[in-house]
Design a protein around this motif. Structure first.
Motif, PDB file in Angstrom:
ATOM      1  N   ASP A   1       0.767  -1.223  -0.137  1.00  0.00           N
ATOM      2  CA  ASP A   1       0.041  -0.098   0.163  1.00  0.00           C
ATOM      3  C   ASP A   1       0.971   1.047   0.051  1.00  0.00           C
ATOM      4  OD1 ASP A   1      -2.152  -1.361   0.004  1.00  0.00           O
ATOM      5  OD2 ASP A   1      -3.138  -0.830   1.825  1.00  0.00           O
ATOM      6  N   VAL A   2       2.137   1.037   0.130  1.00  0.00           N
ATOM      7  CA  VAL A   2       2.855   2.257  -0.177  1.00  0.00           C
ATOM      8  C   VAL A   2       4.020   2.118  -1.204  1.00  0.00           C
ATOM      9  CG1 VAL A   2       4.838   3.861   0.975  1.00  0.00           C
ATOM     10  CG2 VAL A   2       2.973   2.584   2.234  1.00  0.00           C
ATOM     11  N   LEU A   3       4.539   1.275  -1.478  1.00  0.00           N
ATOM     12  CA  LEU A   3       5.621   0.917  -2.588  1.00  0.00           C
ATOM     13  C   LEU A   3       4.872   0.703  -3.668  1.00  0.00           C
ATOM     14  CD1 LEU A   3       8.624  -0.816  -0.926  1.00  0.00           C
ATOM     15  CD2 LEU A   3       8.564   1.489  -1.269  1.00  0.00           C
ATOM     16  N   TYR A   4       3.980  -0.493  -3.842  1.00  0.00           N
ATOM     17  CA  TYR A   4       3.373  -0.813  -4.999  1.00  0.00           C
ATOM     18  C   TYR A   4       2.359   0.467  -5.420  1.00  0.00           C
ATOM     19  CZ  TYR A   4       5.268  -5.101  -5.972  1.00  0.00           C
ATOM     20  OH  TYR A   4       6.239  -6.249  -6.197  1.00  0.00           O
ATOM     21  N   ALA A   5       1.683   1.190  -4.411  1.00  0.00           N
ATOM     22  CA  ALA A   5       0.913   2.240  -4.928  1.00  0.00           C
ATOM     23  C   ALA A   5       1.619   3.344  -5.261  1.00  0.00           C
ATOM     24  CB  ALA A   5      -0.024   2.443  -3.489  1.00  0.00           C
ATOM     25  N   ARG A   6       2.361   4.054  -4.346  1.00  0.00           N
ATOM     26  CA  ARG A   6       3.037   5.419  -4.650  1.00  0.00           C
ATOM     27  C   ARG A   6       4.303   5.171  -5.589  1.00  0.00           C
ATOM     28  NH1 ARG A   6      -0.271   9.484  -4.163  1.00  0.00           N
ATOM     29  NH2 ARG A   6      -1.211   9.781  -2.006  1.00  0.00           N
ATOM     30  N   VAL A   7       4.787   4.154  -5.817  1.00  0.00           N
ATOM     31  CA  VAL A   7       6.448   4.250  -6.367  1.00  0.00           C
ATOM     32  C   VAL A   7       6.043   3.161  -7.649  1.00  0.00           C
ATOM     33  CG1 VAL A   7       8.515   3.450  -6.197  1.00  0.00           C
ATOM     34  CG2 VAL A   7       7.451   4.508  -4.089  1.00  0.00           C
ATOM     35  N   PHE A   8       5.860   2.058  -7.471  1.00  0.00           N
ATOM     36  CA  PHE A   8       5.859   1.128  -8.720  1.00  0.00           C
ATOM     37  C   PHE A   8       4.945   1.247  -9.641  1.00  0.00           C
ATOM     38  CE2 PHE A   8       7.864  -2.264  -5.409  1.00  0.00           C
ATOM     39  CZ  PHE A   8       9.239  -1.565  -5.548  1.00  0.00           C
ATOM     40  N   SER A   9       3.640   1.324  -9.104  1.00  0.00           N
ATOM     41  CA  SER A   9       2.538   1.329  -9.981  1.00  0.00           C
ATOM     42  C   SER A   9       2.317   2.634 -10.678  1.00  0.00           C
ATOM     43  CB  SER A   9       1.290   1.049  -9.340  1.00  0.00           C
ATOM     44  OG  SER A   9       0.726   1.733  -8.657  1.00  0.00           O
ATOM     45  N   TYR A  10       2.913   3.738 -10.443  1.00  0.00           N
ATOM     46  CA  TYR A  10       2.738   5.106 -10.887  1.00  0.00           C
ATOM     47  C   TYR A  10       3.044   5.130 -12.475  1.00  0.00           C
ATOM     48  CZ  TYR A  10       3.146   9.967 -11.837  1.00  0.00           C
ATOM     49  OH  TYR A  10       2.744  11.377 -12.430  1.00  0.00           O
ATOM     50  N   ASP A  11       1.898   5.380 -13.217  1.00  0.00           N
ATOM     51  CA  ASP A  11       2.082   5.312 -14.759  1.00  0.00           C
ATOM     52  C   ASP A  11       1.755   6.496 -15.415  1.00  0.00           C
ATOM     53  OD1 ASP A  11      -0.557   5.820 -14.279  1.00  0.00           O
ATOM     54  OD2 ASP A  11      -1.248   4.125 -15.346  1.00  0.00           O
ATOM     55  N   GLY A  12       2.329   7.643 -14.882  1.00  0.00           N
ATOM     56  CA  GLY A  12       2.272   8.877 -15.356  1.00  0.00           C
ATOM     57  C   GLY A  12       3.499   9.257 -16.275  1.00  0.00           C
ATOM     58  N   VAL A  13       4.595   8.683 -16.189  1.00  0.00           N
ATOM     59  CA  VAL A  13       5.845   8.588 -17.158  1.00  0.00           C
ATOM     60  C   VAL A  13       6.242   7.437 -17.917  1.00  0.00           C
ATOM     61  CG1 VAL A  13       8.079   9.251 -16.964  1.00  0.00           C
ATOM     62  CG2 VAL A  13       6.752  10.376 -15.275  1.00  0.00           C
ATOM     63  N   VAL A  14       6.213   6.272 -17.382  1.00  0.00           N
ATOM     64  CA  VAL A  14       6.574   5.096 -18.199  1.00  0.00           C
ATOM     65  C   VAL A  14       5.407   4.077 -18.074  1.00  0.00           C
ATOM     66  CG1 VAL A  14       8.698   5.536 -17.810  1.00  0.00           C
ATOM     67  CG2 VAL A  14       7.773   4.056 -16.117  1.00  0.00           C
ATOM     68  N   ASP A  15       5.488   3.062 -19.056  1.00  0.00           N
ATOM     69  CA  ASP A  15       4.404   2.012 -18.887  1.00  0.00           C
ATOM     70  C   ASP A  15       4.974   0.929 -17.881  1.00  0.00           C
ATOM     71  OD1 ASP A  15       6.408   0.465 -20.134  1.00  0.00           O
ATOM     72  OD2 ASP A  15       5.305   0.836 -22.442  1.00  0.00           O
ATOM     73  N   PRO A  16       4.098  -0.077 -17.639  1.00  0.00           N
ATOM     74  CA  PRO A  16       4.214  -1.306 -16.755  1.00  0.00           C
ATOM     75  C   PRO A  16       5.480  -1.896 -17.073  1.00  0.00           C
ATOM     76  CG  PRO A  16       1.813  -1.086 -17.173  1.00  0.00           C
ATOM     77  CD  PRO A  16       2.656  -0.023 -18.048  1.00  0.00           C
ATOM     78  N   LEU A  17       5.705  -2.315 -18.450  1.00  0.00           N
ATOM     79  CA  LEU A  17       7.067  -2.892 -18.743  1.00  0.00           C
ATOM     80  C   LEU A  17       8.249  -2.316 -18.788  1.00  0.00           C
ATOM     81  CD1 LEU A  17       5.758  -4.743 -22.124  1.00  0.00           C
ATOM     82  CD2 LEU A  17       6.117  -5.868 -19.954  1.00  0.00           C
ATOM     83  N   THR A  18       8.302  -1.015 -18.872  1.00  0.00           N
ATOM     84  CA  THR A  18       9.481  -0.180 -18.736  1.00  0.00           C
ATOM     85  C   THR A  18       9.603  -0.369 -17.162  1.00  0.00           C
ATOM     86  OG1 THR A  18       8.920   1.272 -20.662  1.00  0.00           O
ATOM     87  CG2 THR A  18      10.552   2.082 -18.768  1.00  0.00           C
TER      88      THR A  18
END
Length: 237
Positions: free
Chosen positions: A154-171
């Protein structure tokens, strides 16, 4: 106590020539910088930025230059959840000293999101990586520490890893794998390589990234404690 900064040899850049387009080349630079950060060699980053500037940035439009640097910055931010704030902070500040003022960020995209929205996106991103992986025990972190599990999901995956405003999930997947190679964490590396494949990445991309990261370690004289981590295939998991 000071340390000598290694010099990347001319042959180090050879694999960059196999990248077919600007996007692939930018991701190559991103992965190199992330790996150097996680290996704790931020002082080598200026060499990488100079090569990026001389061989790519000068040949593309100004808006594309900003986006290229933003992709690298975002990759480093993603790697915070793998390598930690200390190493990532050193790398980010070193990179910032190389970047002209006009290509620096002026605000935070993540700051504009609600926590609830980020948590929901993070949980979906977490499922996309782990849900189809029978070798992963989703309750192991909860048993180890509910607080740790909360911070990760709920912190790292929410705020860090899953943020998609710059790069896509594969990047994002490439960024996380690059950091995990530097941190020499084979269990997590194996899971994230599987997640990358489940989400549409290819073994060829993982093989190229492995060769790149292990090549960096060889140049720097860094020895792995665990040895080479096998690259999985979707059929084998």
């Amino acid at each position: 106590m000071s340390a000598t900064t290694p010099t990347l040899p001319d042959t180090f850049w050879d694999s960059l020539a196999t990248r077919e387009d600007d996007g692939a080349r930018i991701r190559w630079y991103m992965c190199v910088i992330i790996n150097l950060s996680s290996l704790n060699y931020p002082d080598v980053i200026p060499q990488v930025y100079k090569h990026l500037q001389d061989h790519l940035l000068h040949g593309i439009a100004e808006a594309q230059r900003f986006n290229a640097i933003q992709t690298i910055r975002e990759g480093l931010i993603k790697s915070t959840g793998i390598a930690g704030a200390a190493r990532t902070g050193n790398a980010m500040r070193t990179l910032s000293q190389c970047v002209p003022e006009e290509y620096r960020e002026k605000s935070s995209g993540r700051a504009n999101e609600t926590h609830e929205f980020a948590v929901e996106r993070g949980r979906q991103f977490w499922k996309n990586i782990y849900a189809r992986n029978p070798a992963f025990d989703p309750e192991a972190s909860v048993r180890a520490s509910p607080d740790y599990a909360f911070v990760v999901r709920d912190v790292l995956y929410a705020r860090v890893f899953s943020y998609d405003g710059v790069v896509d999930p594969l990047t994002t997947g490439l960024a996380m794998v690059s950091a995990l190679y530097g941190m020499d964490c084979p269990n997590q590396l194996q899971h994230h390589m599987k997640g990358f494949l489940f989400n549409g990445g290819t073994r060829g991309e993982l093989i190229a990234l492995r060769d790149l990261c292990l090549g960096i370690a060889k140049v720097l004289g860094v020895q792995s404690r665990y040895g080479e981590c096998p690259i999985p295939s979707v059929e084998s998991v």
